[in-house]
Enzyme design. Structure first.
Site, PDB file in Angstrom:
ATOM      1  N   PRO A 240       0.830  -1.215   0.000  1.00 14.70           N
ATOM      2  CA  PRO A 240       0.000   0.000   0.000  1.00 14.70           C
ATOM      3  C   PRO A 240       0.860   1.259   0.000  1.00 14.70           C
ATOM      4  CG  PRO A 240      -0.796  -1.582   1.640  1.00 14.70           C
ATOM      5  CD  PRO A 240       0.507  -2.104   1.137  1.00 14.70           C
ATOM      6  N   GLY A 241       0.466   2.231  -0.815  1.00 17.37           N
ATOM      7  CA  GLY A 241       1.152   3.520  -0.844  1.00 17.37           C
ATOM      8  C   GLY A 241       2.355   3.588  -1.749  1.00 17.37           C
ATOM      9  N   THR A 242       2.624   2.546  -2.525  1.00 16.99           N
ATOM     10  CA  THR A 242       3.820   2.552  -3.375  1.00 16.99           C
ATOM     11  C   THR A 242       3.593   3.252  -4.709  1.00 16.99           C
ATOM     12  OG1 THR A 242       3.198   0.303  -4.052  1.00 16.99           O
ATOM     13  CG2 THR A 242       4.912   0.520  -2.375  1.00 16.99           C
ATOM     14  N   GLY A 243       2.344   3.567  -5.052  1.00 23.98           N
ATOM     15  CA  GLY A 243       2.109   4.352  -6.266  1.00 23.98           C
ATOM     16  C   GLY A 243       1.428   3.607  -7.388  1.00 23.98           C
ATOM     17  N   GLU A 462      15.224   2.679  27.878  1.00 24.62           N
ATOM     18  CA  GLU A 462      15.654   3.211  26.582  1.00 24.62           C
ATOM     19  C   GLU A 462      17.175   3.281  26.499  1.00 24.62           C
ATOM     20  OE1 GLU A 462      13.614   3.452  24.241  1.00 24.62           O
ATOM     21  OE2 GLU A 462      11.788   3.263  25.426  1.00 24.62           O
TER      22      GLU A 462
END
Length: 648
Positions: A240-243, A462
């Site tokens: 998703p979102g790769t174009g 952390e």
């Protein structure tokens, strides 16, 4: 001046059927209004005044209408009297009959008649006034009242039918008569599509493939002259979102041929047979306008693999739609010049018949962009922004590993919003870093209540991650550590992972050890553990399970994998291994994790003083960077490439 004059023909009003409806209604109203006494203006009076006129001998005739209203006609002599001067009847329309002078309503007819008889007999009136009885009916009014319900029903029916049959009606109920028609949006020479291949950054391989498809339609003879056939379909596959959809838009803008665009869900409807009908109509339109392109986005909505056991019934609408799509794609002639483009991020669930050559001849993989492609994508999305002149695109592209094109667009937008929120005139490097932090970790929650003990535990947790990752060769280099709560996490550490095509066991083990560094630090410093390591444990467990059951990296399990890339497991609901193997897998996963946990504890115990120093700096500043670690631990130099990456 003559050119500025409007054409008088354009001023003519367009004929509308509503004019006929209005005319008919006006005629009925006129007939109703002009009927009978609607415009007669007889002077109103009362029964007591009438009796006085009767006693005076002024009444010539009394007309009783419908047993409730009396109309009074005066004698000629009475009309000349001063008291009756204003009683002369008037009418808008000329009338051949005499009009009454007075009118009034009375109660009981029998009592009214008796009163008239008493007055006539007591006054000895001569001649006696005439009494007539008359019944008046409004035929047109009664007719209209009886017809009104039918007119309303017919009008509502016509309105509903027009709404249902119109192309603009929305929803399933809005297009009953057009429900089998395709909902594809047509882009042709009359529709301007501004997206071109220049707007698609990166994706060089995929762009080259779709450019060739455009060339097929523009110059078909170039390819068919040698006996070749134009491909019938191309499937865009990627995360998703790769174009994928952006590439399709670019094809629509470049091809200059009719382009039909719709989603896979547009075929799905609650009515049986509608999906197949829409497929037929879509391909019929495309063939009529050939050469043309059909683009089906999210084709997995209708293209999922057909199961051997049909749980949804013998007449599954989705399967009927898929069968019709398979038939239409395989039924193309070689000279139709219609190409089908489709996009999905779930190619593993598509039906094998849909994926075979002859339907989708090409599969174009649209991968996540690499460093060079991310730089090109940044260049595209930075065009509309007022950015700082010294903004380093190479730095931004290296700070966003694993980001898709949609993620980068979001980073640029968030950076602009952050700069505007801070009152800046241009977007600078820090705004982009804050935007990346916002997208990865979530929004900072500085007002979240954290007790001093919890803050200390978070700081050491952390710091443990930072210390272990700094000491291990294959762990991702640290970028930033914070104990400010973000999103659902109480603290976070940002790393810059190396973009690898293959991963070796020692690299995975170092990453797991670094992920366990937080819990190990809690154990070393407080001899207690907490629930703060949930996301770390989830990540480590998935990695260890993948090593054992997917990648075959365990010596005890051997070179076996239980991963099914096709998504069509032959084992159904059963495990593809025995119970003894399941126990062995569980033990191996546990051993891998515990071994790395012990390794993390050993590293932290050997560098306890540096861990404490780092945690104190973190408690003081709340956010620390790579420079702070270099002051405490010295330069981290395992290889030249990593040093160059960190220097950026």
């Amino acid at each position: 001046m003559a050119n500025n004059k409007k054409n008088p023909k354009n001023k003519k009003p367009k004929f509308s059927p509503y004019w006929i409806y209005g005319g008919v209604i006006a005629i009925f109203l006129a007939m109703q209004l002009f009927n009978g006494s609607s415009f007669q203006d007889a002077k109103p009076t009362t029964p007591s005044q009438f009796m006085e006129y009767l006693k005076s001998g002024d009444v010539e005739k009394v007309e009783i209408v419908n047993r409730r209203e009396a109309k009074v006609y005066l004698t000629k002599e009475a009309q000349e009297k001063e008291i009756h001067k204003k009683s002369k009847p008037t009418s808008i329309l000329p009338s051949a009959t005499r009009l009454p002078n007075y009118k009034f309503e009375f109660g009981d007819l029998q009592n009214f008649e008796d009163e008239i008889s008493d007055v006539v007999s007591s006054e000895n009136l001569s001649p006696k006034p005439k009494i007539e009885y008359k019944t008046e009916q409004n035929l047109w009014g009664d007719f209209l009242i009886g017809l009104l319900p039918f007119i309303l029903l017919i009008g509502v029916w016509i309105f509903i039918m027009r709404r249902m049959s119109s192309g603009g009606g929305g929803g399933a109920g809005g297009q009953i008569f057009n429900i089998g028609k395709s909902r594809a949006k047509l882009f042709d020479e009359n529709t301007e599509v501004k997206t071109t291949f220049k707007d698609v950054a990166g994706l060089e391989g995929a762009k080259e493939e779709v450019q060739e498809i455009v060339d097929f339609l523009k110059n078909p003879d170039k390819y068919t002259s040698l006996g070749g056939k134009i491909p019938k379909g191309a499937l865009l596959v990627g995360s998703p979102g790769t174009g994928k959809t952006l590439l399709a838009k670019a094809v629509a803008g470049e091809a200059k041929v009719p382009f039909f665009s719709l989603s896979g869900s547009d075929f799905v409807e609650m009515f049986v047979g509608v999906g197949a009908s829409r497929v037929r109509d879509l391909f019929k339109q495309a063939k009529e306008k050939s050469p043309s392109i059909i683009f089906i986005d999210e084709i997995d909505a209708i293209g999922r693999a057909r199961g051997k056991s049909n749980f949804s019934g013998s007449n599954d609408e989705r399967e009927n739609t898929l069968n019709q799509l398979l038939t239409e794609m395989d039924g193309f002639g070689t000279n139709t010049n219609v190409i089908v483009l489709a996009a999905t991020n779930r190619a593993d669930v598509l039906d094998k018949a849909l994926m075979r050559a002859g339907r989708f001849d090409r599969q174009i993989f649209v991968d996540l962009p690499d460093v060079r492609e991310r730089k090109e994508i940044f260049e595209v999305h930075l065009r509309p922004l007022k950015k700082s002149q010294d903004l380093d695109l190479d730095f931004l592209s290296k700070q966003t590993p694993g980001f898709s094109g949609a993620d980068i667009a979001n980073v640029c937008n968030e950076a602009a919003l952050i700069a505007a929120r801070n009152g800046k005139k241009e977007v600078d490097k820090q705004d982009f870093l804050d935007a990346v932090d916002r997208i990865i970790g979530g929004l900072e929650k500085k007002n979240k209540i954290v007790t001093p003990d919890e803050k200390k535990a978070i700081a050491y947790h952390e710091a443990g991650h930072a210390t272990v990752s700094w000491m291990l060769e294959h762990a991702a280099p640290l970028v930033k550590v914070t104990i400010v709560p973000r999103g659902r996490s109480l603290g976070a550490a940002w790393y810059l992972p190396e973009e690898r095509l293959i991963v070796r066991p020692e690299q995975m083990l170092d990453e797991m050890c670094a992920a366990l560094g937080g819990r190990a630090a809690e154990k070393v410093m407080f001899n207690k553990i907490s629930t703060g390591a949930l996301s770390d444990l989830e990540k480590v467990t998935k990695q260890a399970r993948a090593m054992v059951t997917v990648y075959g990296l365990s010596d005890k399990i051997g070179n076996l994998t239980y991963y099914d890339s096709s998504g069509e497991s032959e084992y159904g609901f059963t495990k593809p291994y025995s119970e003894q193997t399941a126990e062995l897998i569980d033990k191996e996963i546990s051993d891998i994790i515990e071994k790395q946990y012990a390794r993390a504890i050993k590293l932290l115990e050997d560098n306890k003083d540096k861990l404490i120093e780092l945690a104190e700096v973190l408690l003081e500043k709340e956010v620390i960077f790579k420079d702070n670690l270099e002051k405490i631990f010295g330069e981290r130099s395992f290889n030249k490439e990593e040093r160059e990456l960190l220097d950026k």
